[in-house]
Design a protein around this motif. Sequence first.
Motif: not given
Length: 274
Positions: A157, A159-161, A164
């Motif tokens: 996900d 959003a949790t990286t 990036p």
Amino acid sequence: MPGQFKRIFDGQSLVGWHAVPRRLAPIKPGGPQWDVTPERLAAIMAHTGRWTVEEGAICGRQEPAGSGLGAYLLSDEVYGDYELVFEAKPDWPADTGVVLRATDIGSQGFQVLMDHRKSGNIGGYYGNGIGGFHAINFALDVARDAAGQPTGLQLEDPATTIEPLTPLKRSLLSYAASGEDFLKTWHWGDWNEFRISIEGEVPVLSTTINGVKIAELDASTLPADLFDRQGVAALLGRRGRIALEVHDNDPIVGGDRWGYDAASRWRNLQIREF
């Protein structure tokens, strides 16, 4: 004409291989050295990992367990253009890979990633000490059961990286399978066959896993700010060692980069020179 495949690991001993510390190299040829304290440098240079042969496989671990300090296992021989075939089975988490045309210190060359950890990629490429380019098309995480135990890979996900996945990283590949295609072919908790090729003075690299082509990189297309052709050629030459990696830990990823007493395993290593 391509030659025949020959074994470069006898399945019983580490004859033909030698361990070296995971020495810090500049990000690119001629670049600045890392700012590291003398105490940290001494610790790095004192550790060459724990390399054993277990059930016919090379096993690499940090030594001592939990030290956070990695190492490389290098082939004694050097190779130029070739296809390398092997099976791999990394624990979770284990940030590992295979460096092609590696220098004698191991940490400079074209790395085929086996980053079996959060935000990692398997089958893509990293420029170890030759520009720091990161050529990948997907990032991974792990699925867990109700008790929190890992049960298999999944796509991360964003959003949790912690690293990036940028458009630039995707754009560097001349061929890229989707993350979904990778997940369909990957065997969780089991052996996976890799076929890796490298060919050319400014090489083209290709990765196939369990019969599925995952990635291809044409180094001649890399942007000049990420890849200095002349500098890399002078550093690596046309031939180099094969390096198996045990990564160290760092303040950003910590123990999620290499778990306590985690291992990466390689077996049935064969090479066919062009």
